[in-house]
Scaffold this active site. Structure first.
Site, PDB file in Angstrom:
ATOM      1  N   GLU A  50      36.254  28.698  29.756  1.00  0.00           N
ATOM      2  CA  GLU A  50      35.536  29.369  28.674  1.00  0.00           C
ATOM      3  C   GLU A  50      35.793  28.666  27.339  1.00  0.00           C
ATOM      4  O   GLU A  50      34.867  28.434  26.550  1.00  0.00           O
ATOM      5  CB  GLU A  50      35.998  30.832  28.629  1.00  0.00           C
TER       6      GLU A  50
ATOM      7  N   SER B   9      44.678  27.708  46.635  1.00  0.00           N
ATOM      8  CA  SER B   9      45.445  28.120  47.811  1.00  0.00           C
ATOM      9  C   SER B   9      44.557  27.961  49.027  1.00  0.00           C
ATOM     10  O   SER B   9      43.322  27.944  48.921  1.00  0.00           O
ATOM     11  CB  SER B   9      45.896  29.588  47.720  1.00  0.00           C
TER      12      SER B   9
ATOM     13  N   ASP C 113      36.252  36.283  37.504  1.00  0.00           N
ATOM     14  CA  ASP C 113      36.362  36.220  36.038  1.00  0.00           C
ATOM     15  C   ASP C 113      36.771  37.582  35.502  1.00  0.00           C
ATOM     16  O   ASP C 113      35.952  38.495  35.390  1.00  0.00           O
ATOM     17  CB  ASP C 113      35.028  35.787  35.444  1.00  0.00           C
TER      18      ASP C 113
END
Length: 919
Positions: free
Chosen positions: A217, A316, A394
């Site tokens: 962002e 991951s 988000d």
């Protein structure tokens, strides 16, 4: 050379020479004595201190508060399995045992989460404390404990704290760990009692490092000062849905039931899950927001990490394969979260067993825990297994606030700040008071930097802002700043016995939003996305929003029933590796605009599918081998084109030949992997680095370091090396992750794309085409590795560049040199790389060193839980010089796994030490 100073002349040394010789010998003797004396003192000090802090692992200890005896059985790696007859005794014993091994780590963590590091380490941590106090993790954790958590969870937290404090009772700092003894030289700090809130707050720190796209962002907003919408879109390409599979493939959002279902034929129009969202939000075209965001970089970079790399590069892997495709006929589940390399590891392996599972004692679970927090975070019980990867949802938004006097503007009105005063205690100095101000969007992060405050007061921004007054600030809206129930979810998952109970438990997992993967002993597999994921009015979270306009506020959270899941899909496996969760055309909500791009997930999918297509069955070792896959996907794209470059320079051609016949595998001993990754880094620098705004530049980076030869006449090689100081000292650098893979893939066949243009230098012509830039990158990479590894390419290897150092996260990074030597370990030469399944991540903006790693690896065998395997990055102990400080690291580096005993019979067989805790 004068004859009186050399023995080779055949003459005896003169008087002057004899004096110089005596002085030299005297100096040498004094030096040796000083070294020996220092080592002897250090050895005595450390051995006596270390011995005092080592835990008792045999015999018995009486603990006030236990209702019955508890057995603590440790295996040859010091990993404890605890057996008790009640829940309270089980968690009290967990607190005691974790404090035995890791209390110093626990103490540092709680000081970080509460913004009190200055109490331990002095004034150097004040700025960090100011920022952490502004976020207020401990305040939110206390609200959770007081108002949100269930009574049973509170009881477990209290029991855990009682166990920790039982360990602390009667001990001085030096009795607890070497680090406290070292701190005693500079201040009189003594550890305080543990509280339940200390445990809850750690989830906030974990959530911060896994917070999603906040850095993107900021970056996107800063890019608008120099790049246009199309150029930014080039650097943030859409997710490649047609090439890299999503996690959920056999389910859709039902517009009638307004829930996510499997087998539905309904489709929904997407609000957009990709792209830059450059319209409707505040852009950085004005000096106010530009300066505020660039200044915020410095603040964020200095915040200590909890489990990640300050929100960057975190990924991951986890996947599960149904019994129809395994040799056992039951599911296999693998997980390896990618987190910061830390010492000790962020994970603590442990088993929590009720001697008899009943309503009085409900747990029989084993796996990976956080020291400082009760329960098991990732692992298995007698019925189910689960893993986690970061979803990337988000859950953070930055807002540009219009400040006026003692308030901020909102829908044409001036609202008062919510303010509080915080006192920061500082070891060796006077306390400091700060004021934390909050808007209805969250705390003002910009208040924590004096320069940002000055800039904000005189800022002008090129937006439809209200009338200018006192200036601007930046606030943060983040789900983790609202009290939640994540601690309840940990205990509920630990005792879940089937898919229904597991899904119900996941509904409490507010933050961080993780991909939860599931398997059970009845041959079911599943996936669930949990978490509080916001819905927005205007904007999609990809850029900062105008805080003064209520149209941009959060309007609620995605309903739990609408969150994507998958259960027993027909394909027989589920892969999660930070890729997109759902196809953008089949879901009405925006989860994020910044997915991982699916490089690792698709490679895992291909490995599984190729095994199935070949008619084979997957074994536990097959799962382990998949975790170690070193294949470079970007190399597969670029190497064929790099080999077509006509290289004239014989030295560069010699290096280019390394790529001929290379299988794209990044083994530690591979010279080809070293040269390719250096070439990739230089491609990024040349194509993109000099085009990014100065606010994104990495200060002081230099591609060529440690020149091989700095004596004699300056030749071309030395000149090339030394030019770095003028050319690259203020050079922007992409990090080289799989977003950049996708950026390059999009333009690779456009040989005259503007991105391939690079400016001339004193030694190089400007480039106008892809192949010209590639040729220059091949040359630059050759000289870079010459500087780092030597001119002889036969001595090159990826592992010499790609090394892991494990550093104690406090005194091992900023303490005295002798303490660093005592506390730190390494290096290890590693295979793998960035966006590789074996994700030993490196950041092209800063070099080739390993910065994040598979922090643990596990493979759970649901057919026979005692045949499951696991490994940790370091070891069970946080005590330097303990046999279990880094006893798992060599095996981890080689890709080996340890046996993972679960049944009492298997645990008894593997037990080396038994400690009985008595009431």
């Amino acid at each position: 050379m004068p004859p009186n100073t050399t023995a080779s002349s055949g003459q005896k040394p003169g008087k002057s020479g004899r004096k110089k010789g005596r002085r030299a010998r005297l100096f040498l003797i004094v030096l040796v004595l000083a070294i020996v004396g220092g080592v002897a003192f250090g050895a005595y000090w450390s051995i006596s201190t270390v011995r005092a802090s080592f835990p008792q692992t045999k015999g018995s200890i009486t603990l006030d508060g236990l209702s019955g005896p508890v057995d603590v059985q440790r295996d040859g790696n010091g990993i404890p399995q605890i057996y008790a007859a009640s829940d309270a005794d089980l968690f009290m014993a967990q607190g005691y045992v974790q404090a035995q091994d890791r209390f110093y780590e626990m103490d540092v963590r709680r000081h970080m989460t509460s913004g009190r590091l200055s109490e331990m380490f002095g004034k150097g941590q004040v700025e960090n404390d100011e920022f952490l106090r502004t976020l207020g993790w401990d305040r939110v954790a206390k609200k959770e404990y007081d108002t949100k958590l269930s009574a049973s969870t509170k009881n477990y937290l209290q029991a855990y704290a009682k166990g920790v404090n039982a360990y602390l009772k009667g001990k001085d700092g030096k009795d607890i760990s070497l680090e406290y003894a070292a701190l005693g030289f500079s201040n009189d700090y003594e550890p305080q009692e543990w509280t339940p809130v200390d445990s809850v707050a750690w989830l906030k720190a974990m959530a911060w490092d896994l917070r999603g796209n906040m850095q993107d962002e900021i970056d996107r907003s800063l890019m608008t000062s120099r790049l246009g919408p199309k150029q930014i879109a080039d650097l943030y390409p859409d997710y490649p849905y047609s090439r890299n599979k999503t996690i959920v493939q056999e389910g859709e959002y039902d517009t009638v039931t307004k829930s996510y279902v499997q087998g539905s034929s309904a489709t929904a129009s997407s609000t957009g899950t990709a792209g830059t969202g450059l319209t409707g939000n505040v852009t950085a075209s004005g000096t106010g927001l530009q300066s505020q965001l660039s200044g915020l970089y410095d603040v964020l970079d200095n915040v200590p990490t909890a489990v990640g790399v300050n929100g960057n590069g975190i990924g991951s892997n986890s996947w599960v394969v149904a019994g129809s495709h395994t040799i056992t006929g039951k599911p296999l589940l693998a997980n390896d979260p990618h987190l910061s390399a830390s010492l000790p590891s962020v994970w603590y392996q442990m088993g929590l067993h009720c001697r008899s599972v009943s309503s009085k004692c409900q747990y029989d679970v084993t796996g990976y825990t956080f020291a400082g927090m009760p329960g098991v975070v990732i692992g298995h019980n007698q019925d189910i297994a689960w893993g986690m990867t970061n979803s990337g949802a988000d859950v953070t938004d930055l807002y540009l606030e219009k400040l006026t006097g003692d308030g901020y503007q909102y829908d044409g009105k001036v609202l008062p700040f919510t303010s509080r005063e915080e006192t920061i205690k500082i070891a060796g100095a006077e306390s400091k008071k700060i004021v934390v101000r909050e808007t209805n969007n969250g705390p003002l992060l910009s208040d924590r930097n004096d320069e940002l405050v000055k800039v904000g007061k005189k800022a002008t921004v090129d937006t439809a802002a209200p009338d200018r007054g006192d200036g601007y600030g930046i606030s943060l809206r983040w789900t983790a700043l609202d009290p939640g129930n994540s601690m309840d979810a940990v205990f509920a998952m630990d005792k879940a016995s089937d898919w229904s109970e597991f899904r119900k438990a996941s509904t409490s997992f507010d933050v961080p939003s993780q991909n939860l993967i599931y398997a059970d002993t009845k041959d079911n597999i599943g996936y669930q996305l949990p978490g509080k994921i916001p819905m927005r009015g205007k904007g999609n979270g990809s850029l900062p929003s105008p805080g003064w306009d209520s149209k941009y506020k959060w309007t609620g959270y995605i309903p739990q029933s609408a969150l994507p899941y998958e259960y027993n899909p027909k394909r027989g496996y589920i892969v999660t590796a930070n890729q997109a969760v759902v196809d953008e055309g089949k879901y009405p909500y925006t989860l994020t605009t910044d997915w991982g791009y699916g490089t690792r997930s698709q490679r895992i999918t291909d490995l599984i599918q190729s095994k199935i297509d070949g008619g084979g069955k997957i074994s536990t070792d097959d799962m382990r081998q998949m975790q170690l896959d070193n294949s470079s996907e970007i190399a597969k794209l670029l190497v064929p084109k790099l080999l077509k470059i006509d290289v004239k320079d014989k030295n560069v051609r010699e290096a280019q030949k390394l790529l001929e016949g290379w299988d794209y595998t990044q083994d530690a001993d591979s010279a080809a992997a070293a040269y390719f990754n250096a070439t990739w880094r230089n491609i990024l620098k040349l194509a993109f680095g000099n085009k990014l705004p100065k606010e994104l530049r990495v200060k002081g980076q230099c591609l060529y370091v440690d020149p091989v030869d700095t004596t004699g006449p300056v030749d071309d090689d030395d000149d090339k090396v030394r030019e770095c100081g003028q050319r690259d000292a203020d050079q922007a650098q992409p990090d080289g992750g799989d977003r950049w893979f996708e950026v390059v893939r999009k333009i690779i066949d456009d040989e005259k794309n503007d991105w391939w243009q690079a400016p001339r230098t004193r030694l190089d012509k400007a480039t106008d085409t892809r192949d010209e830039l590639f040729a220059r990158a091949l040359k630059d990479a050759r000289w870079e590795l010459t500087a780092k590894l030597g001119k002889d390419i036969d001595t090159w290897s990826w592992g010499r560049l790609h090394r892991l150092f494990l550093k104690n996260q406090t005194l091992g990074t900023e303490g005295p040199g002798f303490l660093k030597y005592m506390l730190n370990r390494g290096p290890w030469k590693l295979s793998g790389g960035e966006a590789t399944v074996n994700a030993t991540g490196w950041n092209a903006a800063g070099g080739y060193g390993v910065v994040w790693v598979p922090s643990m690896r596990m493979v759970v065998n649901l057919g026979d839980l005692d045949k499951s395997k696991w490994i940790n990055l370091s070891g069970a102990s946080g005590h330097a010089y303990s046999a279990h400080y880094t006893d798992q690291t060599d095996k981890w580096a080689k890709g080996e796994l340890l046996p993972w005993a679960f049944s009492r019979k298997a645990v008894d067989k593997s037990t080396s030490d038994t400690l009985v805790l008595k009431p």
